[in-house]
Design a protein around this motif. Structure first.
Motif, PDB file in Angstrom:
ATOM      1  N   GLN A  65       9.464   2.870   5.886  1.00  0.00           N
ATOM      2  CA  GLN A  65      10.721   2.119   5.832  1.00  0.00           C
ATOM      3  C   GLN A  65      11.399   2.243   4.464  1.00  0.00           C
ATOM      4  OE1 GLN A  65       9.037  -1.661   7.013  1.00  0.00           O
ATOM      5  NE2 GLN A  65       9.696  -1.409   9.131  1.00  0.00           N
ATOM      6  N   SER A  66      10.615   2.189   3.391  1.00  0.00           N
ATOM      7  CA  SER A  66      11.209   2.206   2.051  1.00  0.00           C
ATOM      8  C   SER A  66      11.475   3.633   1.553  1.00  0.00           C
ATOM      9  CB  SER A  66      10.302   1.477   1.058  1.00  0.00           C
ATOM     10  OG  SER A  66       9.039   2.110   0.967  1.00  0.00           O
ATOM     11  N   ASP A 100       7.612  -7.387  11.967  1.00  0.00           N
ATOM     12  CA  ASP A 100       7.424  -7.089  10.548  1.00  0.00           C
ATOM     13  C   ASP A 100       6.335  -6.040  10.359  1.00  0.00           C
ATOM     14  OD1 ASP A 100       4.775  -8.409  10.350  1.00  0.00           O
ATOM     15  OD2 ASP A 100       5.936 -10.251  10.668  1.00  0.00           O
ATOM     16  N   ALA A 101       6.256  -5.508   9.127  1.00  0.00           N
ATOM     17  CA  ALA A 101       5.326  -4.413   8.830  1.00  0.00           C
ATOM     18  C   ALA A 101       3.881  -4.809   9.091  1.00  0.00           C
ATOM     19  CB  ALA A 101       5.495  -3.962   7.378  1.00  0.00           C
ATOM     20  N   GLN A 102       3.533  -6.046   8.791  1.00  0.00           N
ATOM     21  CA  GLN A 102       2.168  -6.525   8.999  1.00  0.00           C
ATOM     22  C   GLN A 102       1.813  -6.488  10.480  1.00  0.00           C
ATOM     23  OE1 GLN A 102       0.934  -7.516   6.007  1.00  0.00           O
ATOM     24  NE2 GLN A 102      -1.169  -8.033   6.584  1.00  0.00           N
ATOM     25  N   VAL A 141      -0.975  -0.707   6.607  1.00  0.00           N
ATOM     26  CA  VAL A 141       0.267  -1.446   6.363  1.00  0.00           C
ATOM     27  C   VAL A 141       1.146  -0.692   5.382  1.00  0.00           C
ATOM     28  CG1 VAL A 141       1.263  -3.586   5.470  1.00  0.00           C
ATOM     29  CG2 VAL A 141      -0.830  -3.664   6.818  1.00  0.00           C
ATOM     30  N   VAL A 142       0.538  -0.096   4.363  1.00  0.00           N
ATOM     31  CA  VAL A 142       1.321   0.601   3.345  1.00  0.00           C
ATOM     32  C   VAL A 142       2.053   1.788   3.949  1.00  0.00           C
ATOM     33  CG1 VAL A 142      -0.578   2.113   2.611  1.00  0.00           C
ATOM     34  CG2 VAL A 142       1.271   1.553   1.006  1.00  0.00           C
ATOM     35  N   GLU A 198       5.207   0.420   5.511  1.00  0.00           N
ATOM     36  CA  GLU A 198       6.145   0.031   4.450  1.00  0.00           C
ATOM     37  C   GLU A 198       6.788   1.245   3.798  1.00  0.00           C
ATOM     38  OE1 GLU A 198       3.968  -4.169   3.153  1.00  0.00           O
ATOM     39  OE2 GLU A 198       3.504  -2.312   2.083  1.00  0.00           O
ATOM     40  N   ARG A 199       6.000   2.307   3.585  1.00  0.00           N
ATOM     41  CA  ARG A 199       6.543   3.518   2.949  1.00  0.00           C
ATOM     42  C   ARG A 199       7.508   4.248   3.871  1.00  0.00           C
ATOM     43  NH1 ARG A 199       2.478   7.569   0.445  1.00  0.00           N
ATOM     44  NH2 ARG A 199       4.455   8.407  -0.355  1.00  0.00           N
TER      45      ARG A 199
END
Length: 514
Positions: free
Chosen positions: A315-316, A344-346, A308-309, A312-313
């Motif tokens: 995207q961020s 969503d990321a999850q 998941v991280v 998220e990374r």
């Protein structure tokens, strides 16, 4: 929305009409920058097809391609199909004996092979083997490659395309039908013998269109292609969606974080699919801040567990709008389920998404993932028994994977019925490796499992039993495996054991091995 052209020649004809000024491919790897518009690309495809016809290639003949990512690969692949023939891609990591076996079994009459690449002279290896016997070899020049006696040079083949041969090629292209075979991709089976997956043009293009449509691919996209073209991820989720949606192809033969980031920054790349390890190495590269990666809008990953991280990374840290994961098999042209751009990321990280348009997914009573629909293969080459075992009477393809479905239809893979593991994005079937290791002197039995690896996802670990009183050196076993197997199949660890854990029927219990 369904694709309009359902053969690759028809898709190519539409591309050159629809984007006459659009750039089809840019290849800046071999000392010169090759940039072709769609009409120029289509012209080279036609001339390649005409050259094949001049060599005697007939409708339905098989032609193998053994080469890394370059502008030559899609020209050859499309040219083969334009001539009404069937593409047989070969893994660049194969040994010559592995490639020769598939060339023989597919009945390929022509082999297109590259010169020296990554320190290996594939052309030289092919010409010194039994592969050329009764076949034509076409050489792809990479860099300063010299012509080799016994092979037809790439440029000579294109120059052999007379006006009459080009007319014949156009007629062949028009004669290609949706249910003709487009390609045969070989994938190892649980028995260890590679099986040839036969896909028709309509199956292939339905999948490629669904993939491109889901990612919102368009003619302004610039697609960096690090996924190898011999794999469905590079070919059917790369080359063909680009032809269907007009995206510009940027092939990259050797992945490195720096080469990829440099390409993204220099070429303003917008679409960048790849295995999770690719993006992990980019995110962790200390030089990342030196490159402008802001043009990226779409990343597609999968083939293994996606943290998941990581999503998220992406995207961020990279500012990528859309990150998608997907699930497929060679038997479905690579397409079964996918996440959607608004997930969503999850959901993206923990599931494989919902069924692609044109596909259905269900679970058997045992929890096995079953799928059917537009992308399911015709069957296995010369193996009706294996075909019947894989595709049941109701058309459901049995994937061999165990999974769960949530109330939204998102699939999560939890286990494998088969022993297969994934090393660096490539499927490895232990039975094939075990058969080879069992031939090593004094080895009596072998069992191979996949074990976690931070960089490659999983790597092979082999357990061996040996003859009483014998001494077997693990390093020698690994060296033996390297001589006979592609690198991703070679076990990284060898452990000698006294005996294997077994059930009452004598079957080795791999779940008890670590």
């Amino acid at each position: 929305m369904l694709p309009n052209p359902l053969t690759t020649p028809a898709a190519l004809h539409r591309a050159e009409r629809q984007w006459p000024d659009g750039v089809a491919i840019v290849d800046d790897q071999w000392g010169e920058r090759v940039s072709l518009t769609w009409p120029q690309f289509a012209d080279r495809v036609r001339r390649f097809a005409a050259g094949l016809i001049g060599l005697g290639v007939e409708h339905g003949d098989r032609v193998a391609v053994w080469a890394p990512n370059s502008h030559h690969w899609p020209i050859a692949a499309l040219g083969i199909q334009y001539a009404g023939a069937v593409l047989v891609p070969l893994n660049t990591r194969y040994t010559t004996s592995e490639a020769g076996d598939i060339i023989d079994r597919s009945g390929a009459s022509v082999v297109v092979v590259s010169g020296e690449f990554a320190g290996i002279d594939r052309l030289g290896e092919v010409l010194s083997s039994s592969i050329p016997e009764g076949r034509t070899v076409i050489s792809i020049p990479l860099g300063d490659a010299a012509e080799s006696p016994g092979a037809v040079p790439w440029e000579s083949l294109l120059e052999s395309a007379t006006d009459d041969l080009v007319r014949q090629a156009r007629a062949r292209a028009e004669a290609v039908r949706e249910d003709d075979l487009s390609d045969i991709l070989f994938t190892s089976g649980t028995t260890g013998a590679p099986k040839g997956v036969m896909a028709e043009h309509r199956q292939t293009l339905h999948g490629s269109h669904a993939w491109g449509d889901n990612g919102g691919l368009r003619d302004t996209d610039r697609y960096l292609m690090v996924n190898p073209y011999f794999h469905t991820f590079g070919y059917k989720a790369g080359i063909l969606p680009s032809i269907l949606f007009g995206a510009t192809m940027f092939p990259l033969a050797v992945y490195s974080p720096s080469a990829s980031m440099e390409s993204v920054a220099r070429e303003r790349i917008t679409v960048f699919p790849g295995a999770p390890t690719i993006f992990q190495t980019i995110l962790d590269d200390p030089a990342r801040a030196d490159f402008d990666l802001s043009s990226l809008r779409l990343i597609v990953t999968g083939a293994t567990i996606v943290p998941v991280v990581l999503v998220e990374r992406l995207q961020s840290d990279l500012g990528v709008d859309t990150v998608i994961t997907a699930y497929g098999q060679t038997e479905t042209s690579g397409f079964i389920t996918t996440c959607r751009p608004d997930d969503d990321a999850q959901t993206v990280a923990e599931t494989c998404g919902r069924a692609f348009s044109g596909m259905e997914v269900t679970l058997s009573e045992q929890g096995e993932v079953l799928t059917r629909g537009l992308m399911v293969m015709r069957g296995y080459l010369d193996n009706p028994e294996a075909t019947a075992e894989t595709i049941d009477a109701d058309g459901w393809l049995h994937t061999g994977d165990i999974g769960t479905l949530d109330d939204r239809g998102n699939l999560t893979i939890t286990d494998r019925l088969k022993d297969m593991y994934i090393c660096g994005g490539f499927n490895v079937y232990p039975a094939e490796v075990e058969q080879l290791l069992s031939r090593f002197p004094d080895v009596t039995e072998a069992a191979v499992i996949g074990v976690p690896d931070e960089r490659l996802g999983e790597v092979g670990k082999a357990f061996l039993t040996v003859r009483p009183g014998a001494s077997v050196e693990p390093e020698a076993v690994i060296a033996f495996a390297r001589d006979h197997l592609a690198n991703f199949k070679v076990p990284r660890v060898i452990e000698i054991v006294d005996a294997f854990p077994r059930n009452a029927a004598g079957k080795i219990l791999k779940r008890e091995m670590h």
